[in-house]
Design a protein around this motif. Sequence first.
Motif, mmCIF file in Angstrom:
data_model
loop_
_atom_site.group_PDB
_atom_site.id
_atom_site.type_symbol
_atom_site.label_atom_id
_atom_site.label_comp_id
_atom_site.label_asym_id
_atom_site.label_seq_id
_atom_site.Cartn_x
_atom_site.Cartn_y
_atom_site.Cartn_z
ATOM 1 N N VAL A 179 0.834 -1.204 0.000
ATOM 2 C CA VAL A 179 0.000 0.000 0.000
ATOM 3 C C VAL A 179 0.865 1.249 0.000
ATOM 4 O O VAL A 179 0.629 2.186 -0.774
ATOM 5 C CB VAL A 179 -0.948 0.000 1.224
ATOM 6 N N ILE A 180 1.881 1.283 0.854
ATOM 7 C CA ILE A 180 2.746 2.463 0.928
ATOM 8 C C ILE A 180 3.543 2.635 -0.356
ATOM 9 O O ILE A 180 3.796 3.758 -0.804
ATOM 10 C CB ILE A 180 3.695 2.373 2.157
ATOM 11 N N LEU A 181 3.922 1.512 -1.005
ATOM 12 C CA LEU A 181 4.636 1.602 -2.283
ATOM 13 C C LEU A 181 3.732 2.177 -3.371
ATOM 14 O O LEU A 181 4.181 2.959 -4.215
ATOM 15 C CB LEU A 181 5.166 0.222 -2.696
ATOM 16 N N ASP A 182 2.456 1.768 -3.344
ATOM 17 C CA ASP A 182 1.501 2.324 -4.308
ATOM 18 C C ASP A 182 1.330 3.828 -4.110
ATOM 19 O O ASP A 182 1.270 4.598 -5.078
ATOM 20 C CB ASP A 182 0.142 1.627 -4.169
ATOM 21 N N LYS A 183 1.232 4.244 -2.851
ATOM 22 C CA LYS A 183 1.109 5.677 -2.544
ATOM 23 C C LYS A 183 2.359 6.427 -3.004
ATOM 24 O O LYS A 183 2.272 7.528 -3.569
ATOM 25 C CB LYS A 183 0.916 5.890 -1.044
ATOM 26 N N LEU A 184 3.526 5.815 -2.769
ATOM 27 C CA LEU A 184 4.789 6.444 -3.149
ATOM 28 C C LEU A 184 4.880 6.623 -4.666
ATOM 29 O O LEU A 184 5.288 7.682 -5.159
ATOM 30 C CB LEU A 184 5.958 5.596 -2.644
ATOM 31 N N LYS A 185 4.457 5.596 -5.403
ATOM 32 C CA LYS A 185 4.480 5.671 -6.860
ATOM 33 C C LYS A 185 3.537 6.766 -7.367
ATOM 34 O O LYS A 185 3.877 7.541 -8.264
ATOM 35 C CB LYS A 185 4.060 4.313 -7.441
ATOM 36 N N GLU A 186 2.368 6.855 -6.742
ATOM 37 C CA GLU A 186 1.387 7.869 -7.116
ATOM 38 C C GLU A 186 1.922 9.280 -6.860
ATOM 39 O O GLU A 186 1.780 10.183 -7.697
ATOM 40 C CB GLU A 186 0.105 7.641 -6.301
ATOM 41 N N VAL A 187 2.561 9.467 -5.723
ATOM 42 C CA VAL A 187 3.091 10.786 -5.363
ATOM 43 C C VAL A 187 4.259 11.175 -6.263
ATOM 44 O O VAL A 187 4.396 12.336 -6.662
ATOM 45 C CB VAL A 187 3.507 10.804 -3.879
ATOM 46 N N LEU A 188 5.113 10.213 -6.603
ATOM 47 C CA LEU A 188 6.243 10.496 -7.491
ATOM 48 C C LEU A 188 5.768 11.060 -8.822
ATOM 49 O O LEU A 188 6.354 11.999 -9.363
ATOM 50 C CB LEU A 188 7.060 9.219 -7.728
ATOM 51 N N HIS A 189 4.676 10.492 -9.341
ATOM 52 C CA HIS A 189 4.140 10.950 -10.621
ATOM 53 C C HIS A 189 3.635 12.394 -10.542
ATOM 54 O O HIS A 189 3.555 13.078 -11.556
ATOM 55 C CB HIS A 189 2.996 10.034 -11.078
#
Length: 491
Positions: free
Chosen positions: A3-13
């Motif tokens: 979940v945190i990796l998904d959030k991190l990927k979303e924020v990076l974009h």
Amino acid sequence: MNVILDKLKEVLHTVLPITAIVLILHFTLTPLETHLILKFLVGTLLIIIGLSVFLLGVDVGITPIGTAIGSAITKTNKILVVISVGFVLGFFISAAEPDLHILARQVDMVTSGQVSKMGIVVAVSIGLGIMIALGFARIVYNVSLRTVFTVMYGIVFILALFSSPAFLAISFDACGATTGALTVPFILALAMGVSMLKKDSKASERDSFGLVGIASIGAILGVLIMDIASNAGEITGALEANALASESIIDPFIEELPKVTRDVFLALLPILLTLFIFQIFSSGFSRRAFRKVLMGLLFAFVGLVLFMDGVNAGFMDVGSIVGYRVAMLDNKAYILIIGFILGFVTVLAEPAVHVLMHQIEDATSGYIKRSLVMVALSLGIGVAVALSVLRVLVPGIQLWHYLLPSYIIAIALMYFVPELFIGIAFDSGGVASGPMTATFILAFIQGAAEAVEGANVLVDGFGMIAMVASMPLIALQILGLVYKVKSRKEA
């Protein structure tokens, strides 16, 4: 972990485009000193980590609290209970909102105390509490959003006739600043909790949006009434120069950390106390769910501290310097274009925008694609920032020249678009003007105002957030018209 990796990927974009623009400007039009660009990059890293953790905390902690309380107070079937709790929650959440404190502190600073920080915070919080209470009553009694917004904005513009230009800018800025990264998730969750009790699923879907927009009106009314009641007359102000002498990269973040931690703690404390009171009197959460919500609040706290520290210590200096140096260039087209691009991409990094996008997709079962809403929102904010830059370059343009036509168009569009889009559009107006806008873009505009001869930093600078809050009302309702036409063709 996934979940945190998904959030991190979303924020990076979403955050990396802003970083890319600043770096491009650094290597082309506005070269920055090494310590400033390094400080900006450290701030970017803190924003990416903080925003990821904060969004996780919203999902796990803040949203469940708001939904549970919204459902519980409506089940009492007592309108006085619903209204009273709405007012109290609205007042304390607004009074603790970090974005509102940032704006109030800036107003206090540039007016040399003529308009006090505490006065702004109290006036806005009372107005927001009253409007949330009325928003709850609207949901219970099935009053149309069209009626509420038409009447309330009519009152706003009547009061605006008796307000000074500076207070007009501050009042509409407060509309955006009070609905920040912490307030919005809670208000959205409260609205969803109240509306979910309706048997009509379509009515429930419509009523889960609009409360943020209604709450924003309370902020405007609070400041306008404060101005009229105090009869303070004309206020003056000047922008204090940033202390840029220090070439340290890490020290500004360390110095800012205690202040940011205190502000975020004060922001979360009312929600934490509300959770404990709710749990004592209703036992709304099981023991396991209660621990999970507490963990979510901890994530929200840590994430928001890192986010605000990165923004305040790493972004604001760079924003004002870039605005100042681009405005000093001979070709003024550069600052208009850069203003549009910055507005377009900066809104992508607003935490509350992501919360709203998720709820739009959930409430409509994926029918309204978040990507389309985000593009419409970004275009609206880009135009708003470009128009704000134009107002700095052409001192004869006043804020009401923009706001009056914008709100007339927005209110007129309400009578042609589906009611669901009315709530989404007016919620987006408050959501788009969050911590990134109140710091980076505000600093950019004020830096430009400092460079342009004849510009008024107090009036021109503070009116920018008002513009950012008004443009999504039109952009997203136009998107609603497109969906209306599309639905008719499919039918």
